[in-house]
Design a protein around this motif. Sequence first.
Motif, PDB file in Angstrom:
ATOM      1  N   TRP A  25       0.806  -1.258  -0.035  1.00  2.00           N
ATOM      2  CA  TRP A  25      -0.009  -0.212  -0.111  1.00  2.00           C
ATOM      3  C   TRP A  25       0.730   1.371  -0.060  1.00  2.00           C
ATOM      4  O   TRP A  25       0.803   2.101  -0.678  1.00  2.00           O
ATOM      5  N   ALA A  26       1.712   1.325   0.760  1.00  3.72           N
ATOM      6  CA  ALA A  26       2.883   2.538   1.121  1.00  3.72           C
ATOM      7  C   ALA A  26       3.589   2.579  -0.175  1.00  3.72           C
ATOM      8  O   ALA A  26       3.835   3.735  -0.450  1.00  3.72           O
ATOM      9  N   MET A  27       3.932   1.696  -1.090  1.00  5.21           N
ATOM     10  CA  MET A  27       4.691   1.835  -2.116  1.00  5.21           C
ATOM     11  C   MET A  27       4.029   2.287  -3.374  1.00  5.21           C
ATOM     12  O   MET A  27       4.635   2.650  -4.266  1.00  5.21           O
ATOM     13  N   HIS A  28       2.683   2.315  -3.308  1.00  9.38           N
ATOM     14  CA  HIS A  28       1.881   2.799  -4.433  1.00  9.38           C
ATOM     15  C   HIS A  28       2.454   2.013  -5.710  1.00  9.38           C
ATOM     16  O   HIS A  28       2.844   2.787  -6.699  1.00  9.38           O
ATOM     17  N   VAL A  29       2.294   0.765  -5.794  1.00  7.74           N
ATOM     18  CA  VAL A  29       2.686   0.013  -6.589  1.00  7.74           C
ATOM     19  C   VAL A  29       1.891   0.409  -8.226  1.00  7.74           C
ATOM     20  O   VAL A  29       0.649   0.655  -8.101  1.00  7.74           O
ATOM     21  N   PHE A  30       2.617   0.496  -9.323  1.00  7.64           N
ATOM     22  CA  PHE A  30       1.909   0.693 -10.591  1.00  7.64           C
ATOM     23  C   PHE A  30       1.049  -0.308 -10.865  1.00  7.64           C
ATOM     24  O   PHE A  30       1.151  -1.656 -10.559  1.00  7.64           O
ATOM     25  N   PRO A  31      -0.078   0.010 -11.387  1.00  4.26           N
ATOM     26  CA  PRO A  31      -1.259  -1.063 -11.795  1.00  4.26           C
ATOM     27  C   PRO A  31      -0.706  -2.226 -12.838  1.00  4.26           C
ATOM     28  O   PRO A  31       0.431  -1.787 -13.764  1.00  4.26           O
ATOM     29  N   ASP A  32      -1.313  -3.091 -12.903  1.00  5.05           N
ATOM     30  CA  ASP A  32      -1.083  -4.167 -13.856  1.00  5.05           C
ATOM     31  C   ASP A  32      -0.951  -3.945 -15.262  1.00  5.05           C
ATOM     32  O   ASP A  32       0.074  -4.568 -16.009  1.00  5.05           O
ATOM     33  N   ALA A  33      -1.729  -2.762 -15.823  1.00  4.59           N
ATOM     34  CA  ALA A  33      -1.763  -2.537 -17.227  1.00  4.59           C
ATOM     35  C   ALA A  33      -0.718  -1.710 -17.416  1.00  4.59           C
ATOM     36  O   ALA A  33      -0.347  -1.329 -18.534  1.00  4.59           O
ATOM     37  N   HIS A  34       0.024  -0.990 -16.479  1.00  8.93           N
ATOM     38  CA  HIS A  34       1.081  -0.045 -16.667  1.00  8.93           C
ATOM     39  C   HIS A  34       2.500  -0.743 -17.025  1.00  8.93           C
ATOM     40  O   HIS A  34       2.762  -1.877 -16.746  1.00  8.93           O
ATOM     41  N   PRO A  35       3.304  -0.099 -17.842  1.00 12.21           N
ATOM     42  CA  PRO A  35       4.594  -0.809 -18.079  1.00 12.21           C
ATOM     43  C   PRO A  35       5.357  -0.901 -17.372  1.00 12.21           C
ATOM     44  O   PRO A  35       6.180  -2.039 -17.385  1.00 12.21           O
ATOM     45  N   ARG A  36       5.369  -0.265 -15.984  1.00 12.88           N
ATOM     46  CA  ARG A  36       6.173  -0.607 -14.812  1.00 12.88           C
ATOM     47  C   ARG A  36       5.577  -1.366 -13.795  1.00 12.88           C
ATOM     48  O   ARG A  36       5.572  -1.427 -12.843  1.00 12.88           O
ATOM     49  N   ALA A  37       4.457  -2.233 -14.257  1.00 13.52           N
ATOM     50  CA  ALA A  37       3.554  -3.008 -13.494  1.00 13.52           C
ATOM     51  C   ALA A  37       4.337  -3.632 -12.306  1.00 13.52           C
ATOM     52  O   ALA A  37       5.577  -4.223 -12.492  1.00 13.52           O
ATOM     53  N   ARG A  38       3.990  -3.808 -11.212  1.00 10.87           N
ATOM     54  CA  ARG A  38       4.542  -4.522  -9.855  1.00 10.87           C
ATOM     55  C   ARG A  38       5.727  -3.605  -9.120  1.00 10.87           C
ATOM     56  O   ARG A  38       6.422  -4.248  -8.477  1.00 10.87           O
ATOM     57  N   LYS A  39       6.060  -2.645  -9.877  1.00  7.14           N
ATOM     58  CA  LYS A  39       6.978  -1.739  -9.228  1.00  7.14           C
ATOM     59  C   LYS A  39       6.512  -0.465  -8.357  1.00  7.14           C
ATOM     60  O   LYS A  39       5.434  -0.096  -8.690  1.00  7.14           O
ATOM     61  N   ALA A  40       7.281   0.056  -7.567  1.00  2.00           N
ATOM     62  CA  ALA A  40       6.929   0.788  -6.764  1.00  2.00           C
ATOM     63  C   ALA A  40       6.966   2.337  -7.390  1.00  2.00           C
ATOM     64  O   ALA A  40       7.927   2.708  -8.243  1.00  2.00           O
ATOM     65  N   GLN A  41       5.756   2.843  -7.166  1.00  7.49           N
ATOM     66  CA  GLN A  41       5.852   4.555  -7.604  1.00  7.49           C
ATOM     67  C   GLN A  41       6.711   5.358  -6.756  1.00  7.49           C
ATOM     68  O   GLN A  41       7.230   6.524  -7.004  1.00  7.49           O
ATOM     69  N   VAL A  42       6.964   5.112  -5.393  1.00  8.33           N
ATOM     70  CA  VAL A  42       7.349   5.909  -4.525  1.00  8.33           C
ATOM     71  C   VAL A  42       8.826   5.943  -4.809  1.00  8.33           C
ATOM     72  O   VAL A  42       9.509   4.507  -4.667  1.00  8.33           O
ATOM     73  N   ASP A  43       9.552   7.033  -4.260  1.00  6.07           N
ATOM     74  CA  ASP A  43      11.073   6.837  -4.161  1.00  6.07           C
ATOM     75  C   ASP A  43      11.351   6.369  -2.827  1.00  6.07           C
ATOM     76  O   ASP A  43      11.026   7.476  -1.920  1.00  6.07           O
ATOM     77  N   VAL A  44      12.082   5.546  -2.459  1.00 10.85           N
ATOM     78  CA  VAL A  44      11.888   5.201  -1.028  1.00 10.85           C
ATOM     79  C   VAL A  44      13.001   5.759  -0.125  1.00 10.85           C
ATOM     80  O   VAL A  44      13.067   6.058   0.963  1.00 10.85           O
ATOM     81  N   ASP A  45      13.818   6.786  -0.928  1.00  8.45           N
ATOM     82  CA  ASP A  45      14.900   7.572  -0.080  1.00  8.45           C
ATOM     83  C   ASP A  45      14.296   8.904  -0.011  1.00  8.45           C
ATOM     84  O   ASP A  45      14.634   9.578   0.825  1.00  8.45           O
ATOM     85  N   ALA A  46      13.226   9.224  -0.749  1.00  7.06           N
ATOM     86  CA  ALA A  46      12.673  10.393  -0.614  1.00  7.06           C
ATOM     87  C   ALA A  46      11.082  10.324  -0.850  1.00  7.06           C
ATOM     88  O   ALA A  46      10.724  10.960  -2.071  1.00  7.06           O
ATOM     89  N   PRO A  47      10.228   9.842  -0.008  1.00  6.27           N
ATOM     90  CA  PRO A  47       8.810   9.877  -0.398  1.00  6.27           C
ATOM     91  C   PRO A  47       7.956  10.860  -0.356  1.00  6.27           C
ATOM     92  O   PRO A  47       8.257  11.929   0.511  1.00  6.27           O
ATOM     93  N   ASP A  48       7.434  11.410  -1.372  1.00 13.89           N
ATOM     94  CA  ASP A  48       6.517  12.435  -1.490  1.00 13.89           C
ATOM     95  C   ASP A  48       5.217  12.187  -0.933  1.00 13.89           C
ATOM     96  O   ASP A  48       4.180  11.985  -1.792  1.00 13.89           O
ATOM     97  N   ALA A  49       4.825  12.375   0.486  1.00  9.94           N
ATOM     98  CA  ALA A  49       3.533  12.304   0.872  1.00  9.94           C
ATOM     99  C   ALA A  49       2.507  13.167   0.198  1.00  9.94           C
ATOM    100  O   ALA A  49       1.200  12.799   0.246  1.00  9.94           O
ATOM    101  N   ALA A  50       2.646  14.082  -0.360  1.00 10.47           N
ATOM    102  CA  ALA A  50       1.528  14.976  -1.031  1.00 10.47           C
ATOM    103  C   ALA A  50       1.049  14.283  -2.285  1.00 10.47           C
ATOM    104  O   ALA A  50       0.080  14.447  -2.517  1.00 10.47           O
ATOM    105  N   VAL A  51       1.899  13.497  -2.988  1.00 12.58           N
ATOM    106  CA  VAL A  51       1.742  12.788  -4.365  1.00 12.58           C
ATOM    107  C   VAL A  51       1.312  11.409  -3.910  1.00 12.58           C
ATOM    108  O   VAL A  51       0.460  10.703  -4.466  1.00 12.58           O
ATOM    109  N   PHE A  52       1.926  10.838  -2.637  1.00 12.81           N
ATOM    110  CA  PHE A  52       1.703   9.373  -2.396  1.00 12.81           C
ATOM    111  C   PHE A  52       1.577   9.213  -0.886  1.00 12.81           C
ATOM    112  O   PHE A  52       2.269   9.142   0.029  1.00 12.81           O
TER     113      PHE A  52
END
Length: 154
Positions: A25-52
């Motif tokens: 949930w916290a990683m905001h995983v890309f949806p299955d239909a997205h080219p980056r499916a199953r990858k995290a949208q969140v930058d783990v070094d600098a999570p942006d809580a405004a966007v995620f």
Amino acid sequence: DVADNVLGQVLGRKRVRCWGPRAHWAMHVFPDAHPRARKAQVDVDAPDAAVFPLSEALGPPDVDVVLEPGDAVAIPAFSFHHCEALDASASVNAFFPASTAKAAAILFGAEDPGGPLSEALDADDWLVDGRTSAEFAARVYASRYAPLEAAYEA
């Protein structure tokens, strides 16, 4: 990855951080239909809580190690992992079938339980944190689609 993985370091140093599947949930995983499916949208070094916004729940990694030549780390299937070469680096991976992937294949290969999906989901107690199907769907939207929607609107 849907397989268990052993990452072995051959040359240089590499930092490996792993979070268990509940971090999805916290990683905001890309949806299955997205080219980056199953990858995290969140930058783990600098999570942006405004966007995620769900990234605020991301805790420290369950594993945080620096591998040197000759070291290896086991990464269980469905774990989120972030690898960072600290200098010139070469690694090898070996993947093994995971029992959790086999269990999921059996579960999802089962016959339709009958009735609408929401009834089937509500009838069982396997949902994360006991959420109803409507709550589960809202959480999936918030974690996977809402950040992408906002990015496309900008």
